[in-house]
Design an enzyme around this catalytic site. Structure first.
Site, short mmCIF file in Angstrom:
data_model
loop_
_atom_site.label_atom_id
_atom_site.label_comp_id
_atom_site.label_asym_id
_atom_site.label_seq_id
_atom_site.Cartn_x
_atom_site.Cartn_y
_atom_site.Cartn_z
N GLY B 10 0.83 -1.20 0.00
CA GLY B 10 0.00 0.00 0.00
C GLY B 10 0.86 1.25 0.00
CB SER B 251 -16.86 20.85 2.53
OG SER B 251 -16.54 21.54 3.69
NE ARG B 298 -18.06 16.05 9.89
CZ ARG B 298 -16.86 15.87 9.37
NH1 ARG B 298 -16.27 14.71 9.50
NH2 ARG B 298 -16.25 16.84 8.74
#
Lengths: 252, 661
Positions: B10, B251, B298
């Site tokens: 990775g 956003s 959130r």
């Protein structure tokens, strides 16, 4: 009855195979982009004339035009498949959308090409900031907002290959390093620490395949998806290499 | 002695950070990646990277407060020593990134600019335009390219990790990898293998993740015996742009600047949204949370949007779940501030959000859980004993895990702009760990192992490939993936309940059985993406079972894991005395809940599915306390909890310092 359209794909099983076209009927979906179209083909790879075929091989990763992977030639124009919307493409060419692999790199399979040469070029121009080491020695150099405003756009280059695809001077038969690499050289030459390797980069740009090979067609800047001012970088490279050569002649 | 070899799998932020630090220490690295590393998923991170900085320090900020914000935000599910160490390293990490050329935004004086992110009071977040992750990834990519040019790093790009090679003692001695062009398989001997393969968003079908985030590599080492921890903790971002192929992030700043979230009161009202009068619009966040309006935290925003679409069936579109995020009423100057993100919407939706409300929906975003890793606590500092071979070490000796692929840093919920930090941090600190590990390898080096071990490993992968490619059946892998994603998204994301979770577990098991009959439409042996995807689908199914079962068993609410049937009812009384009594009962329930559930979920692979057990969490630095944001009686609960919790000095000290800020 749902709306549909056709996608014509240039296919090539292996690097040694012949190219051929296959056409697919695609059911229209709202907001569809070309990566979705290729995913739909993968899920049901049957051509317009009812021949079962294999899924089309293509590169794709972030799907939001920041990684550069899914670059291909769509309706004759090089761009990313993820941000190529079907609605707009059908406006360009009614009823059928045409997909081809990029032509400046070896085709691996179908729309997948090997752009390794671009990454190798970044090695050539030392596209990095050579620091003493990764130990803690405090912050980097101060950079004015103006310098940052110049550097940031250049630093958004995804190495996608659009610029070299559109460049008449770049091919596997010439050694021209291309606009992306020149722009990266300028990016690192402008960095306070990166500029320590400035002359090494200018030496590459003044050698075979360097800045002199640019034909000034200005195609690169027109196709760059990130609107990088590539021709400004090339102009800067032209000035810097001229002074560099003068310095070389006069023994610095 | 033979040259020692490290394989890093990775090439995102974590893998590249580890590679460059190892190369600097003189350790040769082979870096394997499915994509040219410059295209790794880290490019998608937009917001920034957190650290205490000169400015916040003068406002009273400390590394300790960064630690406190992080573990409070994570609902105390993470071990605290690694987090403490990370927060202490953060300022140094930003300096390093600054030095290697990340174009951070600047103040007029030429210093790094910072912005404020969720879950903190301080402007800790350094950023580079709207593409901080991309810029950081590029800077690390450039450093690794330099080491590649110097011969310290060999990159194998377009190579896929197939599995670890384990010897008879269960030690990792290397990996089997496959060239994704030629399909050639190779076994690479390695004295240490570092897995830096990111998250598993594709388990949920479409997410904010890149196509490579299948969790395939994590699934493969999990099947080989590595423990997977806290899999059920999956962060869902409230606002993303639903796309046919991906859910792209929108956003939070759109709401910050005054954007309003609504749906038509009439289900699937097909009128032009601009023609729907205000009275026929349901501004559900504003109605339900008059105090916070559209700027609720959130997790609450996510839950409410989910509730409106799933439970109340008020989605804007009939076949697709979404709500309106409306910035059309904002003045031009305000819209201008949002240009960057509005352009993304316009580019991908072909609609101008300045004149038409955006359609958005929550999207799976980040996996707090991941492969289990160890750490060694430093007795003096309370942080990590750096260089200990235990750090970032999985339970498989010789296999290390860093970045989003590990479970270590974010507990039950991740704070914005902490992910880039944890990736780079875990990448950098794994280097001294590996140096020490390589000095004292148990039972010899990889070079000493017999060739039959590696040949056998290749053979078994080849067999599996042949079997899969020639499999007889009628299941379409892409359709099966869509079904898996639908099941996971509907039942295992935002609002969880045991009835649905049981159903999900059953559905995934059925999908696993159907996977046995999967049919490939491409049986060739060259650049076979159909095969690669189908193989990864098998791993996604395995991880889906881990996530769903972990969620089913965890009977509580913690961080993003929201199970209303086990929520502690909020105090309701208005009278102060009654409220205090209710708050006390709430706190007692909270304490009992923590006694039972403040523990890491540990999953082990068996033929019958995940075997789940639990491990205690090291909360020795900061005592857990309730997260009461948005609860009625929050202040009273906080007050009562402080009284109940006075026994713990650290907890009290933090609570006190917090009350001053």
């Amino acid at each position: 009855m749902s709306k549909s359209f056709q996608v014509k794909v240039m296919r090539q099983e292996k690097p040694s195979s012949n190219k051929h076209w296959e056409t697919f009927d695609i059911t229209y979906e709202n907001g569809m982009n070309m990566t979705t179209v290729l995913q739909r083909i993968a899920a049901a790879p049957v051509t317009t004339d009812h021949q079962t075929t294999t899924p089309v091989a293509f590169d794709a990763c972030c799907l939001e035009e920041v990684c550069g992977a899914c670059t291909m030639v769509i309706n004759g124009r090089v761009r990313q498949a993820c941000s190529a919307l079907v609605d707009k493409l059908l406006d360009e060419s009614a009823g059928v959308i045409e997909l081809r692999p990029m032509t400046k790199f070896p085709v691996v399979r179908d729309l997948t090409v090997n752009r390794r040469a671009m990454f190798d070029t970044l090695k050539k121009v030392k596209a990095w900031v050579h620091v003493d080491g990764y130990h803690d020695v405090g912050p980097g150099p101060r950079v004015s907002p103006k310098q940052q405003d110049t550097a940031y756009p250049l630093s958004r280059c995804m190495t996608c290959g659009c610029c070299v695809e559109a460049c008449p001077q770049f091919s596997d038969k010439t050694s021209f390093i291309g606009p992306a690499a020149i722009s990266q050289a300028m990016l690192f030459n402008a960095h306070p620490t990166g500029s320590n390797d400035r002359d090494d980069r200018l030496a590459v740009l003044t050698s075979v395949g360097g800045i002199a090979d640019c034909g000034n067609s200005q195609n690169c800047v027109k196709v760059c998806p990130k609107e990088i001012p590539l021709t400004d970088s090339i102009a800067q490279a032209g000035r810097d290499t001229t002074f560099y050569k003068l310095r070389q002649w006069f023994g610095r | 002695m033979a040259k020692q070899q490290v394989v890093v799998i990775g090439g995102g932020l974590a893998g590249l950070a580890a590679t460059m630090q190892l190369a600097e220490s003189g350790v040769h690295v082979t870096l394997i990646s499915m994509v040219p590393v410059k295209r790794s998923h880290s490019v998608c991170a937009q917001g920034g990277i957190n650290s205490v900085n000169t400015l916040t320090r003068q406002q009273g900020d400390t590394e300790w407060k960064h630690l406190d914000d992080t573990v409070y935000g994570g609902d105390f599910l993470q071990h605290q020593p690694p987090v403490k160490e990370m927060c202490e390293w953060a300022p140094r990490i930003i300096n390093l990134l600054d030095r290697i050329g990340v174009p951070f935004n600047r103040t007029p004086e030429g210093l790094r600019d910072q912005r404020r992110f969720g879950g903190t009071l301080y402007k800790r977040t350094a950023f580079a335009g709207a593409t901080t992750g991309q810029q950081m990834l590029y800077a690390l990519d450039e450093q690794v390219r330099r080491w590649e040019a110097e011969g310290m790093v060999e990159k194998l790009e377009y190579w896929e990790f197939l599995g670890p090679v384990l010897d008879g003692n269960g030690h990792c001695r290397g990996v089997v990898a496959q060239d994704m062009f030629s399909m050639e398989m190779r076994a690479l001997r390695a004295d240490a293998v570092v897995l830096a393969t990111g998250g598993c968003g594709l388990v949920f079908g479409r997410s904010t993740n890149s196509l490579i985030c299948t969790g395939g590599a994590a699934g493969r080492v999990y099947r080989a015996g590595a423990k997977y921890a806290n899999g059920e903790f999956i962060q869902v971002h409230p606002t993303a742009i639903p796309g046919t192929d991906k859910l792209r992030l929108m956003s939070e700043s759109a709401r910050g600047e005054g954007g309003r979230v609504w749906v038509p009161r009439k289900p699937q009202d097909n009128r032009d949204p601009m023609s729907i009068p205000a009275a026929e619009r349901y501004y559900f966040l504003e109605e339900r949370y008059p105090a916070y309006g559209n700027l609720v935290p959130r997790d609450i925003a996510t839950r409410e949007i989910f509730d409106v679409c799933v439970t109340q069936d008020l989605s804007v579109e009939p076949g697709r779940m979404c709500v309106y995020l409306d910035v059309t009423e904002l003045p031009g100057a305000t819209q201008k501030k949002l240009d960057g993100i509005l352009e993304i919407y316009e580019k991908f939706q072909g609609v101008d959000p300045r004149h038409t409300p955006m359609k958005i929906f929550p999207a799976v975003h980040y996996s707090m859980g991941g492969l289990w890793v160890d750490y060694e606590r430093d007795g003096n500092s309370g942080g990590l004993n750096l260089g200990s071979p235990r750090n970032q070490h999985s339970n498989v000796p010789g296999l290390f895990v860093i970045g989003e692929a590990d479970y270590q840093y974010h507990g039950g919920n991740r704070l914005g702009a902490n992910s880039l930090l944890s990736c780079v941090f875990s990448g950098l600190i794994v280097a001294p760990t590996l140096e020490n590990w390589l000095k004292s390898l148990p039972r010899g080096s990889a070079e000493d192992q017999s060739a039959t071990l590696f040949d056998g490993a290749i053979d078994s992968h080849k067999q599996r490939m042949d079997q899969l490619i020639n499999n007889q059946g009628d299941e379409n892998p892409y359709k099966l993936h869509t079904e898996l994603g639908d099941c996971m998204t509907r039942q295992v994301t935002v609002v969880r309940n045991n009835k649905d979770l049981r159903l999900a577990v059953e559905t995934i098991e059925k999908i696993e059985q159907r996977y046995q009959h999967v049919h490939l439409s491409d049986r060739s042996n060259w650049t076979n993406q159909n095969f690669s995807f189908t193989r990864a689908l098998g791993d996604m199914i395995v991880l889906a079972r881990v996530i769903a079962k972990g969620a089913l068993l965890r009977d509580e609410c913690r961080g993003v894991h929201f199970k209303p049937e086990f929520a502690i009812p909020a105090p309701q009384a208005d009278d102060p005395e009654t409220l205090r009594a209710e708050a006390r009962r709430w706190c007692e329930a909270f304490r009992e809940k923590n006694e039972e559930w403040l523990k890491s979920t540990i999953s082990r692979h068996t033929a019958d599915g995940p075997d789940i057990s639990y491990e205690p969490v090291d909360t020795g630095l900061i005592n857990p306390r309730p997260r009461t944001y948005g609860l009625k009686g929050a202040e009273m609960i906080d007050e009562v909890w402080r009284e109940m919790d006075k026994g713990n000095a650290a907890g009290a000290a933090v609570a006190e310092s917090e009350s001053k800020t």
